[in-house]
Design a protein around this motif. Sequence first.
Motif, PDB file in Angstrom:
ATOM      1  N   ARG A  74       0.862  -1.187   0.000  1.00  0.00           N
ATOM      2  CA  ARG A  74       0.000   0.000   0.000  1.00  0.00           C
ATOM      3  C   ARG A  74       0.892   1.228   0.000  1.00  0.00           C
ATOM      4  NH1 ARG A  74      -5.414  -0.334   0.920  1.00  0.00           N
ATOM      5  NH2 ARG A  74      -5.402   1.888   1.266  1.00  0.00           N
ATOM      6  N   ASN A  98       2.744  -1.491  15.200  1.00  0.00           N
ATOM      7  CA  ASN A  98       2.743  -1.544  13.745  1.00  0.00           C
ATOM      8  C   ASN A  98       1.959  -2.803  13.398  1.00  0.00           C
ATOM      9  OD1 ASN A  98       4.716   0.570  13.733  1.00  0.00           O
ATOM     10  ND2 ASN A  98       6.176  -1.017  14.348  1.00  0.00           N
ATOM     11  N   ILE A  99       0.856  -2.588  12.768  1.00  0.00           N
ATOM     12  CA  ILE A  99      -0.093  -3.680  12.526  1.00  0.00           C
ATOM     13  C   ILE A  99       0.626  -4.956  12.120  1.00  0.00           C
ATOM     14  CG2 ILE A  99      -2.058  -4.387  11.128  1.00  0.00           C
ATOM     15  CD1 ILE A  99      -2.567  -1.354  10.711  1.00  0.00           C
ATOM     16  N   ARG A 159      -0.851 -10.642   6.199  1.00  0.00           N
ATOM     17  CA  ARG A 159      -1.282  -9.787   5.097  1.00  0.00           C
ATOM     18  C   ARG A 159      -1.823 -10.569   3.911  1.00  0.00           C
ATOM     19  NH1 ARG A 159       0.596  -4.699   5.221  1.00  0.00           N
ATOM     20  NH2 ARG A 159       0.898  -4.648   2.975  1.00  0.00           N
ATOM     21  N   ALA A 167      -7.598  -0.699   4.013  1.00  0.00           N
ATOM     22  CA  ALA A 167      -7.126   0.605   4.460  1.00  0.00           C
ATOM     23  C   ALA A 167      -6.615   0.480   5.902  1.00  0.00           C
ATOM     24  CB  ALA A 167      -8.254   1.617   4.392  1.00  0.00           C
ATOM     25  N   TYR A 168      -5.762   1.406   6.275  1.00  0.00           N
ATOM     26  CA  TYR A 168      -5.084   1.349   7.567  1.00  0.00           C
ATOM     27  C   TYR A 168      -6.044   1.193   8.746  1.00  0.00           C
ATOM     28  CZ  TYR A 168      -2.132   2.897  11.419  1.00  0.00           C
ATOM     29  OH  TYR A 168      -1.462   2.978  12.602  1.00  0.00           O
ATOM     30  N   GLN A 204      -7.469  -2.168   8.934  1.00  0.00           N
ATOM     31  CA  GLN A 204      -6.506  -3.176   9.388  1.00  0.00           C
ATOM     32  C   GLN A 204      -6.421  -3.181  10.904  1.00  0.00           C
ATOM     33  OE1 GLN A 204      -2.714  -3.439   7.534  1.00  0.00           O
ATOM     34  NE2 GLN A 204      -3.488  -3.129   5.470  1.00  0.00           N
ATOM     35  N   LYS A 205      -6.435  -1.983  11.488  1.00  0.00           N
ATOM     36  CA  LYS A 205      -6.408  -1.887  12.948  1.00  0.00           C
ATOM     37  C   LYS A 205      -7.631  -2.597  13.530  1.00  0.00           C
ATOM     38  CE  LYS A 205      -3.084   1.039  14.555  1.00  0.00           C
ATOM     39  NZ  LYS A 205      -2.136   0.607  15.587  1.00  0.00           N
ATOM     40  N   GLY A 247      -2.327   6.971  14.310  1.00  0.00           N
ATOM     41  CA  GLY A 247      -2.398   7.220  12.870  1.00  0.00           C
ATOM     42  C   GLY A 247      -3.796   7.247  12.291  1.00  0.00           C
ATOM     43  N   MET A 248      -4.808   7.262  13.161  1.00  0.00           N
ATOM     44  CA  MET A 248      -6.171   7.259  12.646  1.00  0.00           C
ATOM     45  C   MET A 248      -6.716   8.671  12.540  1.00  0.00           C
ATOM     46  SD  MET A 248      -8.086   4.206  14.581  1.00  0.00           S
ATOM     47  CE  MET A 248      -7.973   2.529  14.010  1.00  0.00           C
ATOM     48  N   GLU A 260     -12.235   7.508  12.554  1.00  0.00           N
ATOM     49  CA  GLU A 260     -11.748   6.157  12.843  1.00  0.00           C
ATOM     50  C   GLU A 260     -11.463   5.997  14.334  1.00  0.00           C
ATOM     51  OE1 GLU A 260      -9.421   4.962   8.690  1.00  0.00           O
ATOM     52  OE2 GLU A 260      -8.416   6.261  10.130  1.00  0.00           O
TER      53      GLU A 260
END
Lengths: 296, 268
Positions: free
Chosen positions: A295, B95-96, B100, B162-163, B166-167, B190-191, B195
């Motif tokens: 991404r 970090n997630i 993946r 999307a980030y 993922q969270k 980072g949201m 979110e």
Amino acid sequence: MEWQFLFELTINGLLTGMMYALIAVGFVLIYKSTDAINFAQGEFVMIAAIVVAGMATNYGFPIIAAIAVGLVFMIIFNIVLERVVLRPMIGRPIVAIIMATIGLALILQGAGPLVFGAGTKPLNIGVPDEPLIWGPLFMTPIDVVGAGISIMFLAIFGWFFMKSRKGVAMRAVADSHMTSMAMGINVERYFALAWILAGVVALLGGLVWGSAIGVDTQMAALGLKVFPVVILGGLDSIIGVVVGGLIIGVCEALAAGYIDPLVGGGTKDFTPYVLMILVLMFRPYGIFGKPIIERI
Amino acid sequence: MTDTAGSGGSVKLKLDGVAKNFGGVRAVSGVSAEVKEGEIFSIIGPNGAGKTTILNMTSGFYHPDEGSINFEGTDISQTLPSKIASLGISRTFQNIALFRGLTVLENLMLGRHVLMKTGVLAAFAYWGPAQREEVEHRERVEEIIDFLKLTDLRKTPAGALAYGLQKRVELGRALASEPRLLLLDEPMAGMNQEEKEDMVRYVLDVNQEWGTTIALIEHDMGVVMDISDHVMVMDMGERISFGTPDEVRGDPRVIEAYLGTTDHKEVA
């Protein structure tokens, strides 16, 4: 007659291709679950075949007993290998594991003939030698049996990875060791399982190919055929192994049938690698491999 | 916000004089804390304060050099991560750390791995009891998917989301193991605002409806002060303050840690 020749080449190419797939799937099993590239897969096949053929010819074991010995040997061999050589390398750079498998391959090539002698041994798993003639088509029985065994086990492995809980856990381990641990997955145990499965597949490959071409250290060269197959199909795809194997098998057969007579031979042996390089240029993750998701 | 706050709930997690060195760096030194049953416990502090190290020790990725960590009366200081997961602690990562290449559904199913009966040959035994078990697990996972509104994304590879999503999937995977202690490492980092609000609601719902004890690290002070029952403040590897959000807010040492220095020092 021309189309019959083409037809026969294609069918035999497909059968050989399925047998390549059987060798390649052992490689994919390791890659899928440990992310490591095993350069010794061809040697696994060779050593399995040598043990079975050696027990049968040197010690007069019935073939079933010899196969049982081979199976037990491959399982123990791979457990020891994983525990002693590969487990300490978890978390190290991948190149360290690759180098270790290359070293292992050379050791096995040297050590293979020590116990049972270097001569080429026959391996007879009870498949007749007379060619099957079906209309205009000539087929070698062992190719048909080998392709059948290959299809069966590939289906089992495909199901295992996609549907079974253990298979999904194995893919998870390949994806991230650390996260897998946090999920309560015993990463080491799955590594061991992957290597055991690779050993068992190598035995199957050794039986089929040993019957087809005889058993000696030359068999290890089969491992090199794995690379065009998996690069073509995708390093981590079971379906890819089948398709890659079939394509390589057919290309070889066609090259042998049509190009070799024109240039005096030899193209059969390098055609797969030409294909491999072309694939690397245009689709580096193979036909069915997962593209690395990025991404931006 | 909950009646267990501050009251004598039993101790879920107890850190006793925990210390961890990395080479010459003392990442955590002598931290003690108690997380009570059913509460939301937050750890805050500047970068490098040792917050994540505490979480990593609690989930078994590091083992403390000194002191002990106790979960429900069991010493887990030297326990392996996979074992700790099976004891009932699950976590998310700063970090997630999703699988993946696997789908959302597969990720969540793996979250239940610790609850699944294992056995080398069980993998091939799909029919009969194994299948029934599988269906049960699947039902629980579908409930979580429903709860987190991930229904449409079930079959999507986690890496393609999307980030913020993922969270959320990572939270779902942590919940799938039905943990009794949930560790969240910066769940809102980072949201965007929307979110964040979603995530806060999920965290509160998990805590209140399922009664899950939660320990989290978060930088967003507004969020921390709103949802926490207790807050521990760390700086330079030490615990510098502890209490309810109101107590912590007024602590001069906290202000000093965050602003670098206090007024009178500047004058002096």
